[in-house]
Scaffold this active site. Structure first.
Site, mmCIF file in Angstrom:
data_model
loop_
_atom_site.group_PDB
_atom_site.id
_atom_site.type_symbol
_atom_site.label_atom_id
_atom_site.label_comp_id
_atom_site.label_asym_id
_atom_site.label_seq_id
_atom_site.Cartn_x
_atom_site.Cartn_y
_atom_site.Cartn_z
ATOM 1 N N HIS A 115 0.804 -1.225 0.000
ATOM 2 C CA HIS A 115 0.000 0.000 0.000
ATOM 3 C C HIS A 115 0.838 1.276 0.000
ATOM 4 O O HIS A 115 0.300 2.384 0.069
ATOM 5 C CB HIS A 115 -0.927 -0.012 1.228
ATOM 6 C CG HIS A 115 -2.080 0.923 1.145
ATOM 7 N ND1 HIS A 115 -2.274 1.965 2.029
ATOM 8 C CD2 HIS A 115 -3.116 0.992 0.264
ATOM 9 C CE1 HIS A 115 -3.375 2.624 1.720
ATOM 10 N NE2 HIS A 115 -3.901 2.057 0.659
ATOM 11 N N LYS A 163 3.094 4.486 -1.180
ATOM 12 C CA LYS A 163 3.192 5.381 -2.328
ATOM 13 C C LYS A 163 4.470 6.188 -2.143
ATOM 14 O O LYS A 163 4.535 7.096 -1.302
ATOM 15 C CB LYS A 163 2.007 6.345 -2.412
ATOM 16 C CG LYS A 163 0.666 5.693 -2.745
ATOM 17 C CD LYS A 163 -0.150 5.458 -1.519
ATOM 18 C CE LYS A 163 -1.514 4.858 -1.849
ATOM 19 N NZ LYS A 163 -2.181 4.314 -0.664
ATOM 20 N N ASP A 196 17.354 9.654 -8.015
ATOM 21 C CA ASP A 196 18.777 9.879 -7.773
ATOM 22 C C ASP A 196 19.121 9.769 -6.284
ATOM 23 O O ASP A 196 20.055 10.416 -5.799
ATOM 24 C CB ASP A 196 19.216 11.239 -8.324
ATOM 25 C CG ASP A 196 19.270 11.243 -9.844
ATOM 26 O OD1 ASP A 196 19.297 10.153 -10.434
ATOM 27 O OD2 ASP A 196 19.268 12.334 -10.444
ATOM 28 N N LYS A 240 -4.329 11.328 4.225
ATOM 29 C CA LYS A 240 -4.131 10.746 5.555
ATOM 30 C C LYS A 240 -3.134 11.650 6.290
ATOM 31 O O LYS A 240 -1.940 11.653 5.957
ATOM 32 C CB LYS A 240 -3.586 9.316 5.487
ATOM 33 C CG LYS A 240 -4.421 8.344 4.598
ATOM 34 C CD LYS A 240 -3.851 8.239 3.235
ATOM 35 C CE LYS A 240 -4.345 7.113 2.356
ATOM 36 N NZ LYS A 240 -5.591 6.521 2.504
#
Length: 458
Positions: free
Chosen positions: A196, A198, A203, A378
């Site tokens: 879940h 993200k 670099d 969130k």
């Protein structure tokens, strides 16, 4: 045979009692948190190697903070003890809440990438700006940038059915389907365990963390009647990216069995910025990470509040401990505001969450229902100083099951930016009135309690 919360055990016993055969099958599939043997073996070898890297990293004392604000002190101490890495200073953070701005910023950073690009997303949904990100990744790979992409098998099912996978792999991008759904492995690994996170790392210095999947809201779930998804991401520059890289490396090795040499092993720690800097910490949670750390972090955060706590979450099905902490905070004089979407894409969560409203309202918690779309952000803000942002929801899946990532920031300037955004959410919300809520129909109350019985399983 494991000690768990009584309400969770009772919910499973109820399911097995009502539907004996089906209930047993469901329990064997979803009742225990377990991985297949190959991942377990990889995890053991990974942490032996990772602990050595952590020991080397912690010797770079110049990047670690030694003082924190009063409200952040307990939380950072907990994270340091559980993860072995103190908070990192000298980071530049930028809050981005417009999806177009997020995508454009990401595309621009991909265009100037020179060495490596790593991404993890629960959902990559083709269409619109998401396709432009894909094109920019392909161009980066063609000019020699090493690109690695981890996407959840269930969340990104539309992506894996598209032509983008073939295009990316043919250009040299490594695309991994994480926790692949396979009926043959139905009883070998918990099937609803999902990747879940993200995150983006470019670099090994510039990073993105937040709640937004790699989707263009204009092209994503427009037929379910909840409006556009409302999200934010944080663009990060600084040494905290080293920690983010370690998390990606762990996830990559668990999925592929191949280890990636951390960038600081080759080039050293990135320089600390001297101006507009923030002290930050990363919390990674999931089956292969410190058990219960996100739940402990949230409890510590709530109990640290002295004046004001604002929380935004799309899915609100808290544990009894979190519910008690929120009510206690309000009862000891803290202004507690919870912002949730008025319309949700999950009917089960919608009804289950309402079972908690009466207790919260009686304690003095303000509940706002956002009307401007599906509020997917969130976030937690405490006393205008301490910020938590990431992929965590206030439900059992995020707290105990899925692979999640959370950014913790101890900085009043950054927190003020989040506060402005949260107040904007509140201005587009309706405040739930305690008296009006108490007058809802008997049938509504009955539905809430029926769904509440299964809240430990959501």
């Amino acid at each position: 045979m494991k000690r768990r919360a009584v309400n969770s055990s009772m919910a499973w016993l109820l399911a097995i009692y009502v539907l004996p055969v089906i209930g047993m099958i469901i329990y064997l599939s979803f009742g225990e948190l377990y991985l297949e043997k190959s991942r377990i073996n990889r995890t053991r070898s990974i942490w032996t190697h990772t602990n050595n890297l952590i020991n080397k990293l912690t010797q770079q004392k110049k990047i670690f903070a030694t003082t924190y604000s009063n409200v952040a002190h307990s939380l950072f101490k907990l994270c340091t003890k559980r993860q072995g890495i103190p908070a990192v200073k000298g980071n530049k953070l930028k809050l981005i809440n417009n999806p177009v701005d997020i995508m454009r910023s990401l595309i621009n950073d991909i265009k100037i990438a020179r060495h490596n690009i790593e991404m993890i997303f629960y959902i990559w949904h083709p269409g619109g700006l998401a396709d432009e990100v894909a094109e920019s990744l392909i161009k980066a790979a063609c000019r020699g940038v090493k690109c690695r992409l981890i996407l959840d098998s269930a969340g990104s099912i539309s992506f894996f059915r598209s032509n983008w996978v073939k295009k990316m792999r043919s250009s040299g991008i490594e695309v991994i389907e994480a926790l692949k759904i396979n009926l043959l492995q139905f009883f070998l690994r918990r099937i609803d365990l999902r990747q879940h996170r993200k995150l983006v790392l470019i670099d090994s210095y510039t990073a993105y963390i937040g709640s937004m999947n790699l989707v263009d809201p204009v092209f994503f779930k427009q037929n379910i009647g909840v409006g556009h998804w409302v999200d934010l991401m944080v663009r990060i520059e600084g040494p905290i990216s080293t920690i983010i890289g370690m998390i990606f490396n762990c996830d990559w090795e668990i999925e592929t069995g191949n280890s990636i040499l951390p960038i600081y092993e080759k080039k050293g720690i990135q320089k600390i910025r001297e101006k507009n800097v923030c002290t930050a910490q990363i919390v990674a949670s999931g089956p292969t990470f410190p058990k219960g750390i996100m739940h402990q972090a949230l409890l510590t955060t709530i109990y640290s509040a002295r004046e004001h706590l604002i929380m935004t979450t799309p899915y609100f099905v808290p544990s009894e401990d979190l519910l008690h902490a929120l009510c206690t905070a309000a009862l000891r004089g803290v202004d507690v505001d919870i912002v949730i979407p008025l319309h949700n894409d999950s009917l089960l969560v919608t009804w289950a969450s309402r079972a908690f409203f009466s207790e919260l309202l009686e304690a003095g918690v303000n509940i706002y229902q956002f009307e401007g779309g599906l509020l997917h952000t969130k976030s937690i803000l405490v006393d205008g100083q301490l910020t938590l942002l990431g992929t965590f929801n206030l439900d059992m899946r995020s707290l105990w099951l899925n692979f999640e990532i959370t950014l913790i920031v101890d900085n009043s300037s950054f927190s003020n930016n989040l506060a402005s955004l949260q107040y904007d959410y509140i201005s587009n919300s309706r405040l739930l009135d305690r008296e009006t809520w108490s007058k809802r129909s008997f049938w509504q109350k009955l539905l809430e309690m029926i769904f509440y019985l299964f809240s430990p399983l959501l």
